[in-house]
Every structure is written in structure tokens, then in C-alpha cells.
Design a protein around this motif. Structure first.
Motif, PDB file in Angstrom:
ATOM      1  N   PRO A 185      44.817  20.405  -0.552  1.00  0.00           N
ATOM      2  CA  PRO A 185      45.341  21.730  -0.175  1.00  0.00           C
ATOM      3  C   PRO A 185      46.351  21.627   0.973  1.00  0.00           C
ATOM      4  CG  PRO A 185      42.976  21.822  -0.491  1.00  0.00           C
ATOM      5  CD  PRO A 185      43.352  20.365  -0.513  1.00  0.00           C
ATOM      6  N   ILE A 186      47.377  22.455   0.909  1.00  0.00           N
ATOM      7  CA  ILE A 186      48.525  22.348   1.812  1.00  0.00           C
ATOM      8  C   ILE A 186      48.298  23.164   3.085  1.00  0.00           C
ATOM      9  CG2 ILE A 186      51.037  22.673   1.955  1.00  0.00           C
ATOM     10  CD1 ILE A 186      50.241  20.732  -0.241  1.00  0.00           C
ATOM     11  N   GLU A 187      48.732  22.613   4.209  1.00  0.00           N
ATOM     12  CA  GLU A 187      48.614  23.329   5.483  1.00  0.00           C
ATOM     13  C   GLU A 187      49.848  24.203   5.714  1.00  0.00           C
ATOM     14  OE1 GLU A 187      47.958  20.524   8.610  1.00  0.00           O
ATOM     15  OE2 GLU A 187      46.148  19.704   7.670  1.00  0.00           O
ATOM     16  N   ILE A 188      49.617  25.424   6.181  1.00  0.00           N
ATOM     17  CA  ILE A 188      50.742  26.299   6.534  1.00  0.00           C
ATOM     18  C   ILE A 188      50.541  26.790   7.966  1.00  0.00           C
ATOM     19  CG2 ILE A 188      52.149  28.267   5.863  1.00  0.00           C
ATOM     20  CD1 ILE A 188      51.034  28.054   3.089  1.00  0.00           C
ATOM     21  N   PRO A 189      51.119  26.103   8.932  1.00  0.00           N
ATOM     22  CA  PRO A 189      50.897  26.443  10.341  1.00  0.00           C
ATOM     23  C   PRO A 189      51.359  27.853  10.670  1.00  0.00           C
ATOM     24  CG  PRO A 189      51.995  24.304  10.130  1.00  0.00           C
ATOM     25  CD  PRO A 189      51.991  24.932   8.778  1.00  0.00           C
TER      26      PRO A 189
ATOM     27  N   VAL B  19      50.309  30.702   9.822  1.00  0.00           N
ATOM     28  CA  VAL B  19      50.028  31.777   8.867  1.00  0.00           C
ATOM     29  C   VAL B  19      48.517  31.909   8.707  1.00  0.00           C
ATOM     30  CG1 VAL B  19      50.304  32.585   6.492  1.00  0.00           C
ATOM     31  CG2 VAL B  19      52.168  31.380   7.620  1.00  0.00           C
TER      32      VAL B  19
ATOM     33  N   VAL C 263      46.259  28.697   7.578  1.00  0.00           N
ATOM     34  CA  VAL C 263      45.879  28.166   6.279  1.00  0.00           C
ATOM     35  C   VAL C 263      45.702  26.635   6.304  1.00  0.00           C
ATOM     36  CG1 VAL C 263      46.541  27.982   3.845  1.00  0.00           C
ATOM     37  CG2 VAL C 263      47.142  30.026   5.156  1.00  0.00           C
ATOM     38  N   ASN C 264      44.488  26.208   6.154  1.00  0.00           N
ATOM     39  CA  ASN C 264      44.130  24.785   6.020  1.00  0.00           C
ATOM     40  C   ASN C 264      44.416  23.915   7.248  1.00  0.00           C
ATOM     41  OD1 ASN C 264      43.074  24.937   3.369  1.00  0.00           O
ATOM     42  ND2 ASN C 264      45.144  24.922   2.524  1.00  0.00           N
TER      43      ASN C 264
END
Lengths: 251, 506
Positions: free
Chosen positions: A89-93, A95, A144-145
Motif C-alpha cells: 500500500p502506498i503512502e500519501i504524506p 493526507v 494514509v499509510n
């Protein structure tokens, strides 16, 4: 529900065929598992189905509830009900997890011509779904993640799946990097979503996930093709004997 | 229900971002208002300066101040060190003064203002009409969630068209009016402070501004007063070929507090327009000033035609001990931006903060940053800069941190992040650090990243369109700065981020 017909796929930037004629039909209400050795094309299949760039579909077709989806943008496929639980799963700093979820949900609803969900309804829904996955409010607020443990990331994928209520769920090695407890939690989350209107495609290396998510059909994939399909016992056979017998059999 | 409360706010924001993206496909403020204008002849010379001064009914000392500035300016040359490239500006081919004809006789109250002007501001979403605001809002304390009360001074081309909430502010002792009014009504304050932070001789554009500034805002907060509402100025350039030169002077006396917002728009024109403003802030002992800007001047079209050339000098002087100043800026507009809001940390333990989002898309060029001059002991500064480049744009962060020998035990922290969208744009970071004592500490962190294809795919797999995904990722990147903005500005800024990046992918 999901109908893959003679799918041939090669990489965009090198002349290498990865999928060499995949045929697979997932019916509503069924759980299909795909097993296979490394490099057999399992993850490529999940990316191609969900519309990731970098692949050329050279032959074949994929239908989702009768719609040919191969020409559609990823978000259009998502709005039709296709969901991919990512292996990584991708990290979205920056958000917030909840902001992300709500933006996604409303985008899909808009695309389908539905009204956006109200803040109150959304909040109630997300709390309810999060609780069953043991996701606390702190995790919902974090970006997110970002800084999530392996288990948290996978549970978060399942939460997104539960919120978006897709028609076809593709789980790409959702068990990788999970300890037994985390795997049970994830499996329970998936099982809670099993119903007559929803199909699953569970990609895994190991039988152990299938102890918790009982498949209806098991497919063995090797060198870009489905080489054998059968019932749950096929997974056990792989667990006990490895892939080599099946590979020999196929060749 | 703590989580619920925070979420509701965030949700509202996202909602609007998305709506804004859907609804607005180009520069939203690109229309012009058909109002009869009165122009001074093109060019700048003694006669024009005298004319501007005369139009504003200024006293002689002000006229002379301007003329001195003009004399200095004539001997100056344009600075060329910034990383911006634009065609030669013919300073004699600009109008330096334009005002709506209806403003020739200055209106006594907002009721006398040309309804077309008011309609313009209404279109911009500015609640200029005092009555309208009063009808909907009881008081700042009564409506925590709703529209907060904001006093507005609106500047249309060269002239201030009205200031709201004057009487209420007066009760608190706050002076908020146009600078032309302040020159007449409060000459002692203006004489004392004007040019004391940005001297007449400061730089080419500031000196030009000193000679020809036509209007702007003036704020004085008396000792110990917390300004009862946020103050706001909206600048709009309407007339073609007209430079706008506004001058803002803010004085926060001992122990006072004020939060000040500044917003800017201009119509679409295919010729470039000049904007050279000066903002001076004086912060006395224990006082605090927050200055937020959302700058959305027309950026030019996607081929680089037109747009605003924005050369701005902004500086705050923390004169007293423990004085605090915070600059927050969101720059999405202008074809060329040249702007370095700075802090002079003169008082001991004074603090300066600078939070910036600079977005450059298409052919935009931005050279922006800050200066932190530590003069007092135990002074602190913090810089958070987020630069986003897309299209063929060039975005430069230029920042100076200076620790004077006297500035013992002072600290600076700088975080400077650049985000690139596509492969034809550029991001540059130019820090200047000078430390002249050995007890101070300076930290500088810088990162450059690209909007990641995997992030976009992840968002799109969840159902977001490509532009929505970019807006989400970029807003996340800017979060530290967005959080520093007052709430209503944060929402506007989020929308602007989305709008200004339209067409940057795909």
C-alpha cells in the motif's frame, strides 16, 4: 461477473510478454484463489485488471459485468466496482486517512451519478467498519499509510474495501508480511464482505491465508498462464508438494 | 467526539476543493468590470507623482517624500539576480494612476459607492457591504463555525473603495483605513512609521512604489489591544496597462495582536501588468502580528502570454522584546513573482515565522523566500517553504538567515521542500546562511520529490480522477503551511491549489 478471456500482456518499455493467454471467470458470490511461483504473472494480472500504466494488452479481453474495461481509466474501473488491495500500500504524506477515504468514496459516487455521502453518514460508517478491523480513531486521522506497520497497512486496505463496497475485489498477496493474528483479522474482514453479489480474486503464495479465507476455486498460475484449476484441495496439494509436480504436469 | 469535530472541518474543505475543480476550468477571476475610469497620462515623472499626491489631497510633506523617492529611483536599475526571465519592462509605458470615475468625489459611506464596484467585489466573494455581513452574523464570538467577522478594505486599481466595520473597530481603538485617509487623518503615525521598515532607498521596486503608490491599507493597534476581528484587504487590478502600487502599513503597539489577511485578483489580459507593492509591519514589545496572503493574480495563459509581474517588498520589524510575527503566503498566481517577506528580529526573544506555498504552473516563474535577520538575543525563526512546479515553470526558493554577533543563543530552523510535476519544470533552492556568533544554531533541511506515479495510481484505483488525485497529493504536501492559515483562507487556498494545477498532468 469478471471475465478474463485469452489475455496477453507485455511490458510497455521492453518486449517481454508476461501474461500469455489468461482465461478466468469469477462469478458473483465466489472466491477464486490464484497461486503460483514467483514471476508467474500474478501481480501483473492484478495491475493490468486495475489499469496501471506500463503494460500493453496485445490480445484478449476483460469484462466486468458485461462491460469491456480494458480501454477504461483506472478510476472508471473503480467506479464500476473493481477494487485492488495492494501488496504494498502506498503512502500519501499529509493526507488524512479519513479525508482520503471520503474523497475516494464521493468520487465513485459522483461517477455513478449518486449523491455524495453526508459527513455524518460517512463518519458513522467509517467508525463502524473500522471497529471490526480494530482500527482506532488515531489511525483514521494519520496520513494514509505513513508510518503504518505492515499489519496496519493491510487492515487499512481492507477498510477501504469495506467502505467502497466493490463488486470485484482483487487481493494481491494481502497475507505477505503479516503475523498470524494480523492475518486472522484481515481474513475476518474479507469474510465479512463475502456475499452473493461480490466476487473475489485472492492472489497468494501460501495456503495459510486460504485456511482463513476459504476459496471456492483455486487456480495455479505459471509462466503467464493458468495451468490448472480445481477446488480447495488444490491449494493443499501445493502446500504439501510445491509447484514442481504441477509444472511438470503442465509441460 | 473529538475525531468527529476535526473530520467535519476537513471534510468541508475537501468537498469544496473537488467542487471547485469541477466547476472552474480556467482562471476564475478573469472577467473585467466595465466601469468608466479616470487615468493619469502614461509614464512616471515629477508631474505624475505630484498629480497622484494631489488626487489624494495629500499634505506637502507627503508630496515631497514621494518626489525624493522618484529622484532616487531615477538613478536605480532593476535588480537582475533573481532566477526569473521576462521581457524588458518599459516603465514609461504604464499607467500609474487609474480610478473609477465614480470615485472622483470620494464616497462618504459604502452606500455611495458605485454599485458596479460592489458587484465586482461580490462576484469575488468579498462581503464588502457592512449591512449584509451584519445581517448574517451576530458577533465574532457567537459564530465559531460559521463565517467569522472580517473587516475588509478593498482596493480597486489605484483607489480604496471602502472599509467595513470601521465603527466597531474604532470602539476598540483600532484604526483600519486606507493609507490615503491615514495620511490625512493620522499624519503623526504615518510620518513616524512610513518608510521606517522598508526605507525609500531599499530597492528598485520599493523606491518606485514610494514615489507612485496610490493607495493601500493602514492599521494601528493600540497598546494591549487584541484586534476584535481579522482585518483583510482585497486588491484587484481592473484597468488595462495599469500598474498597481499599493502600500500597506501595519503598526502593532506594545502587547497588541492582529491577524491580517490579504487577497489579490486581476482580470485576464494578454499583456503583462505590473504590480509592485510594499508592506511594512512594525511590531512593538510583546505584540504579535499574523499576516496571511493568498495571491492569485492572473498567471498568464498556458502559452505564457499576459499575467501579472509581481515585485513585492514585505518586511516586518520586531522592534520590541518578545515581539512575534508570522508570514503565511499561498502564491498560485502571477506570471513572475519576486517576493521575500522578511523579519527583522531586533528585540530580544523576538520570533519570526514564514510559511509559504508557491505554485508555478505552465510558464509561471517564481523566485520567492524570506529573510530572517537575527539581531536580538535568544531570537527564534522558523521557515517552512513548499514549492510546487508543473508545466515548464521555474520555482526558486531564495532565503537568507543572518545571525548578528549580538544575537546570542538564537535559533533558526528551515525546511524547504520542492515538488515537481512532470519533467519539464524546475525547482531551485538558494539558501544564504550567515552566522556571526558561536552560540546560535541554524538548521536547514531541503527535499525535492516528484509527484509519484504510484501515489496517483493508488488514488485513481480508489476512484479519484487524475486531477483530483494530484490536488489531493499536493494538498497533503502543503499541509504544514495550510494549517498555519486562518480557516477560511485555508479553504480558499486548498481550492486554489487544485485549480492552479489543472492541466498539469496527463
Amino acid at each position: 461477473m469478471l471475465k478474463i478471456n485469452n489475455l496477453h500482456v507485455s511490458l510497455e518499455d521492453e518486449d517481454k510478454e508476461i501474461l500469455k493467454g489468461v482465461d478466468l471467470t469469477v462469478d458473483a458470490g465466489k472466491v477464486h484463489a490464484i497461486m503460483g511461483p514467483n514471476g508467474s504473472g500474478k501481480s501483473t494480472l492484478s495491475y493490468v485488471l486495475s489499469g496501471k500504466e506500463g503494460y500493453n494488452v496485445t490480445d484478449g479481453s476483460v469484462e466486468l459485468n458485461g462491460d469491456d474495461i480494458m480501454e477504461l481509466e483506472p478510476e472508471e474501473r473503480a467506479a464500476l466496482g473493481l477494487f485492488l488491495a495492494f501488496q504494498y500500500p502506498i503512502e500519501i504524506p499529509g493526507v488524512g486517512n479519513m479525508t482520503f477515504l471520503r474523497t475516494a468514496l464521493n468520487a465513485q459516487r459522483k461517477a455513478r451519478g449518486e449523491d455524495e455521502i453526508s459527513a455524518t453518514d460517512f463518519l458513522r460508517l467509517v467508525r463502524e467498519k473500522a471497529a471490526t478491523l480494530k482500527i482506532d480513531s488515531d489511525m483514521l486521522k494519520r496520513p494514509v499509510n505513513v508510518g503504518f506497520s505492515g499489519g496496519e497497512k493491510k487492515r487499512n486496505e481492507i477498510l477501504q474495501m469495506a467502505m467502497l463496497e466493490p463488486k470485484v475485489c482483487i487481493l494481491d498477496e494481502t497475507d505477505s508480511g503479516l503475523d498470524v493474528d494480523a492475518m486472522k483479522l484481515v481474513a475476518n474482514g474479507v469474510n465479512a464482505l463475502r456475499d452473493e453479489g461480490r466476487g473475489f480474486l485472492v492472489i497468494t503464495h501460501y495456503q495459510r491465508l486460504l485456511d482463513h479465507i476459504k476459496p471456492d476455486v483455486v487456480h495455479i498460475m505459471a509462466d503467464g498462464k493458468i495451468i490448472k484449476s480445481g477446488g480447495p484441495e488444490l491449494a493443499l496439494e501445493v502446500e504439501n508438494n510445491g509447484y514442481s509436480d504441477l509444472l511438470d504436469e503442465a509441460s | 467526539m473529538e475525531a468527529g469535530d476535526t473530520l467535519q472541518v476537513k471534510d468541508g474543505v475537501d468537498q469544496e476543493t473537488i467542487d471547485a475543480v469541477k466547476e472552474v476550468s480556467t482562471y476564475k477571476y478573469g472577467w473585467d468590470t466595465d466601469i468608466e475610469m479616470e487615468y493619469a497620462p502614461k509614464g512616471v515623472n515629477e508631474d505624475i507623482v505630484k498629480l497622484i499626491s494631489e488626487k489624494n489631497l495629500e499634505p506637502e510633506w507627503m508630496t515631497n517624500w514621494r518626489l525624493e523617492a522618484l529622484e532616487r529611483w531615477k538613478k536605480m536599475t532593476e535588480p537582475k539576480w533573481a532566477m526569473v526571465d521576462y521581457p524588458e519592462i518599459d516603465f514609461q509605458d504604464q499607467y500609474y494612476y487609474a480610478r473609477p470615475k465614480s470615485m472622483v468625489e470620494k464616497p462618504k459611506s459604502l452606500d455611495e459607492v458605485d454599485p458596479k464596484l460592489l458587484a465586482t467585489y461580490e462576484k469575488l466573494g468579498i462581503p464588502l457591504k457592512e449591512q449584509m455581513i451584519l445581517a448574517g452574523v451576530e458577533g465574532p464570538a457567537d459564530k465559531p463555525d460559521g463565517e467569522r467577522k472580517v473587516a475588509v478594505d478593498a482596493v480597486f486599481d489605484s483607489v480604496s473603495v471602502g472599509t467595513t466595520f470601521k465603527s466597531e473597530l474604532k470602539k476598540a481603538g483600532v484604526i483600519f483605513c486606507s493609507i490615503s485617509e491615514a495620511i490625512k487623518e493620522h499624519p503623526d503615525l504615518v510620518k513616524k512609521y512610513l518608510g521606517s521598515v522598508v526605507p525609500v532607498s531599499d530597492n528598485f521596486y520599493a523606491t518606485l512604489n514610494s514615489a507612485v503608490f496610490s493607495d493601500g491599507s493602514f492599521v494601528y493597534i493600540p497598546p494591549g489591544v487584541k484586534c476584535p476581528m481579522e482585518l483583510s484587504t482585497y486588491f484587484r487590478i481592473n484597468a488595462e496597462n495599469t500598474g498597481q502600487f499599493e502600500r500597506t502599513l501595519i503598526i502593532a503597539d506594545k502587547g497588541s495582536y492582529v491577524s491580517y489577511l490579504e487577497g489579490c485578483t486581476a482580470p485576464k489580459r494578454d499583456t503583462a501588468q505590473l504590480h509592485a507593492a510594499v508592506v511594512e509591519i512594525i511590531v512593538e514589545e510583546d505584540a504579535e502580528v499574523k499576516y496571511s496572503t493568498v495571491q492569485n493574480w492572473f498567471p498568464g495563459d498556458e502559452n505564457g502570454n499576459g499575467g501579472i509581474y509581481n515585485f513585492v517588498t514585505k518586511r516586518a520589524d520586531c522592534r520590541g522584546d518578545r515581539a512575534k510575527v508570522m508570514w503565511t503566503q499561498v502564491d498560485t498566481g502571477s506570471a513572475v513573482t519576486w517576493k521575500y517577506p522578511s523579519c527583522i528580529l531586533r528585540g530580544d526573544e523576538s520570533q519570526g515565522e514564514f510559511y509559504s506555498i508557491a505554485i508555478a504552473n505552465n510558464h509561471q516563474q517564481a523566485d520567492t523566500g524570506t529573510k530572517m535577520l537575527h539581531l536580538g538575543k535568544n531570537t527564534k525563526s522558523r521557515i517552512v517553504s513548499k514549492g510546487i512546479s508543473a508545466g515548464v515553470a521555474q520555482n526558486t526558493y531564495r532565503g537568507q538567515v543572518n545571525m548578528h554577533p549580538r544575537a546570542k543563543n538564537s535559533r533558526n530552523y528551515t525546511q524547504c521542500d520542492s515538488l515537481l510535476i512532470g519533467d519539464k519544470c524546475g525547482a531551485h533552492t538558494v539558501p544564504y546562511i550567515e552566522v556571526k556568533n558561536n552560540s546560535s544554531r541554524v538548521e536547514h533541511e531541503a527535499t525535492t520529490s516528484k509527484v509519484d506515479d504510484d501515489q496517483l495510481f493508488y488514488c485513481r484505483q480508489r476512484g479519484m480522477g487524475e486531477e483530483e488525485a494530484v490536488a489531493l497529493v499536493v494538498n497533503g504536501f502543503c499541509k504544514d503551511v495550510l494549517q498555519a492559515l486562518p480557516m477560511e483562507f485555508a479553504m480558499e487556498a486548498q481550492q486554489l491549489v487544485a485549480i492552479s494545477l489543472e492541466g498539469s498532468v496527463g
